[in-house]
Design a protein around this motif. Sequence first.
Motif, PDB file in Angstrom:
ATOM      1  N   PHE A 118      -6.907   7.135   0.940  1.00 38.29           N
ATOM      2  CA  PHE A 118      -5.945   6.825   1.933  1.00 38.29           C
ATOM      3  C   PHE A 118      -4.965   8.089   2.269  1.00 38.29           C
ATOM      4  O   PHE A 118      -4.435   8.288   3.189  1.00 38.29           O
ATOM      5  N   ALA A 119      -4.581   8.561   0.837  1.00 37.76           N
ATOM      6  CA  ALA A 119      -3.653   9.702   0.831  1.00 37.76           C
ATOM      7  C   ALA A 119      -4.221  10.960   1.212  1.00 37.76           C
ATOM      8  O   ALA A 119      -3.378  11.900   1.555  1.00 37.76           O
ATOM      9  N   SER A 177       2.404   6.717  -6.866  1.00 33.70           N
ATOM     10  CA  SER A 177       1.334   7.302  -7.346  1.00 33.70           C
ATOM     11  C   SER A 177       1.168   8.981  -6.970  1.00 33.70           C
ATOM     12  O   SER A 177       1.069   9.831  -7.706  1.00 33.70           O
ATOM     13  N   ARG A 178       1.666   9.286  -5.701  1.00 31.13           N
ATOM     14  CA  ARG A 178       1.727  10.550  -5.265  1.00 31.13           C
ATOM     15  C   ARG A 178       2.893  11.199  -6.122  1.00 31.13           C
ATOM     16  O   ARG A 178       2.632  12.503  -6.500  1.00 31.13           O
ATOM     17  N   LEU A 221       0.726  -1.045  -0.011  1.00 32.09           N
ATOM     18  CA  LEU A 221       0.204   0.167   0.050  1.00 32.09           C
ATOM     19  C   LEU A 221       1.121   1.376  -0.095  1.00 32.09           C
ATOM     20  O   LEU A 221       0.616   2.051  -0.724  1.00 32.09           O
ATOM     21  N   TRP A 270      -6.883   6.317  -3.236  1.00 29.97           N
ATOM     22  CA  TRP A 270      -6.391   7.841  -3.168  1.00 29.97           C
ATOM     23  C   TRP A 270      -6.979   8.450  -1.819  1.00 29.97           C
ATOM     24  O   TRP A 270      -6.290   9.387  -1.216  1.00 29.97           O
ATOM     25  N   SER A 289      -2.893  13.208   4.269  1.00 26.56           N
ATOM     26  CA  SER A 289      -1.803  13.780   4.216  1.00 26.56           C
ATOM     27  C   SER A 289      -1.420  14.868   3.059  1.00 26.56           C
ATOM     28  O   SER A 289      -0.740  15.737   3.203  1.00 26.56           O
ATOM     29  N   GLU A 290      -2.174  14.694   2.057  1.00 23.58           N
ATOM     30  CA  GLU A 290      -2.327  15.712   0.990  1.00 23.58           C
ATOM     31  C   GLU A 290      -2.835  17.167   1.657  1.00 23.58           C
ATOM     32  O   GLU A 290      -2.504  18.244   1.114  1.00 23.58           O
ATOM     33  N   LEU A 349       1.067   4.177  -3.014  1.00 20.39           N
ATOM     34  CA  LEU A 349       0.486   5.495  -2.565  1.00 20.39           C
ATOM     35  C   LEU A 349       1.618   6.422  -2.727  1.00 20.39           C
ATOM     36  O   LEU A 349       1.408   7.436  -3.573  1.00 20.39           O
TER      37      LEU A 349
END
Lengths: 515, 224
Positions: free
Chosen positions: B212-213, A274-275, A267, B210, B216-217, A271
């Motif tokens: 999950f991200a 992709s970020r 995971l 996304w 933090s974004e 992440l």
Amino acid sequence: MKLKALFFLVCILFLASSLRLYHVNTLPPGLYIDEAAIGVNAYSILTKGVDEYGVKYPLWFRSFGDYKQPVYIYLTSLSMLVLGKTELALRFPSVAFGCLTVSIVYLLAKEIMLLTLSKITIRSSTQIALIISYIFATSPWHIQFSRAGFENNVALFLFLLGGLFLTWAWHKQKPIFLTIGSFLLLLTLYTYHSYRITAPFALFVLLPLFFWKKPQLRKFMFLLVIFLFFLCVPFIQYAFSAEGIARFSQTTAFSTHTTKSIPQIVLEFILTFSRNFISFFSLRFLFSAGDGIGRHQMVGFAPLAHWQLVFLTPGVSMLFAKKPLNTYSCAFVIFFLMFLGVLPAAFALPSPHTLRSLLLLFPFCMVVGFGIYTLLPYCKKYRFLAIALVCIITYEFAFYTHYYFLHYANNNSLDWGGGYKQTVGVVTSLQSQYKHIAIRKDLGLSYVYFRFYNENLHPVYVDFDWKKPQQWNGEKSIIITSFLPAGDNHPSDKLIYQTYLPNINHDVFAQFWEI
Amino acid sequence: MKYFFFVCITIFIFLNAYQWNTCKHFFDMYYFSQYKVWLLLDDAIHNDSFVPFSIIRLFHNKPVFLLKGLFDAGILYWDIKFLFSFLTPIGTFGLAYGVFHSIRSLAQSKQRLPHMFIILVLFILPFAFMFHFFPPSSFYRVMTSPSSILYAFLYGWDFIFYPLLFYYHLITFFSVFICISIYGWSVIIVKHPSWWGVYSLILLGISLLWIFAVPSELGWVCQL
């Protein structure tokens, strides 16, 4: 038409050369640390046949905890053979290949269009290719890296040239073009770190495509794969060695903690990757602030010019239009090149990064070129708007060159090892008066600059708490430190000289204390 | 079936946008600051030693620096990380297609007024947000000079009702973007019946990851 196109291409090449050659030995102002290290190794190879650590004609050059690829260093040796041990010789391979890249961009863009756009005419493809090569030649992204000793610049040239040969191989189905193209792609493995991922991935996709679609080349491809494999052997040995992993460990974007479970690791990988991948398509990165590293662009400037944003939408629109050119294949090639450009950089930190993703510039230039070509027929109808846009493009180009040639040296001298050359010059002039020269570690990795600018000097590199040894008593000595404000622990009371940065405040770079 | 998916996409986008209720205010770089622009201009002029005055005036002037400042602040509202954070990839794709479809329709002179309205609203909305809304950090800087007291008086009520006003602006701002994103998906479903299903499932999968991200974004965009 051919003569006209050749004339415009020559003009674009002249413009590209002027932008890259003008004052290239003094701007950027000084050598950044990797450049100096390349220079030291290149000169050592030229004169003694060994690198700075005494290894004879190495394939990998040890440098500051990791290892550099060999191609640029050997090219610099050749350049130094003609131009001597100068900044110009150090930067000349990058400048020369940067200028040549502009012509390769023209040829490659034209070939891609002729191969993928079934309904395009040669005249139209020539016009679009000229527009693309002009955008590339005047792009801040490419100018910045063409004017200094960046290995990626040479790698980009080799990669695009390899791509050109592969397009010829596709079109003419001749084994020699396929061989040269694949060889050039593989050569990028030995030129810059990013291509350790880009080149194998590109070959992994393209060679099976050739095998599938070009039956005439199938028999030859078995021999080619064996040949390429043997060329890769040194690289494969290096990639899995401690030296090869060192670079990856320095720049990886992924946590190296082993206490996480496999699903957590997977995971995190998805992440993070992709970020990072998405960050390269951020409008802020492309058109506003860049990656924030002073060596990679000027403060307040971005890799792409502001005016190019206007043409992105029409360019993308043309790529997905079925009529009149049936552009889906071209869209696939462009997006594949974008993916290749970002792929290696997305594995690393910091992200985004203009140097590692330099390949991304070519497909962006193509999209903008398509956008300009799409809007060209409307120029007569919206004449004033077209004139205004041309004025904006010209003004922005002049704005960029004004900032680069007049402001950059003052604002970003520290990013380019500003002060070290002057410091070495002062030490050279003082060496006859002083028996011992010590340099404190707060001046960073200055030994590289001393070895490049004057290898006859042998200063001693000392820690912060160093004291003058007894055997130096009675002998004139100096210690060089970075700027120490009043009240700080000074090595002695006698400050004999100071070197300054060429910025607006004339900040002190180094202080010479007699001890 | 396609309308069921369309409703799912809409609900998903709204649910993700709800995560932004933890945002107190955007960071300063999302607002236009003329003080920052003047500082940059001042710094640029001081670097121009021995340069003809006409060249200095040509390249270092308030209109050019103002435009650049507006561009640098405005472009952040179109940044892909910003859009992915509050619309997720599936919503961003819908927004991008909606804008693309509007521009193409304008170029082909089809139904000009509604498409022109969409483009104008999307263009003006970030400027309205970054000019009108007045974050507390800037408020205290303004109060240092007498000439800015009037300015502070006019916008003082922003400071008093600050949290409510921010949410009001956030909802207005996002609602427009979300509506255009949903409009984009409605066009995709009608115009591309063969491939929209596959792409929407892929994007939905990416968007779920996304999410999950997002925490933090968000930290890069606003104070939580």
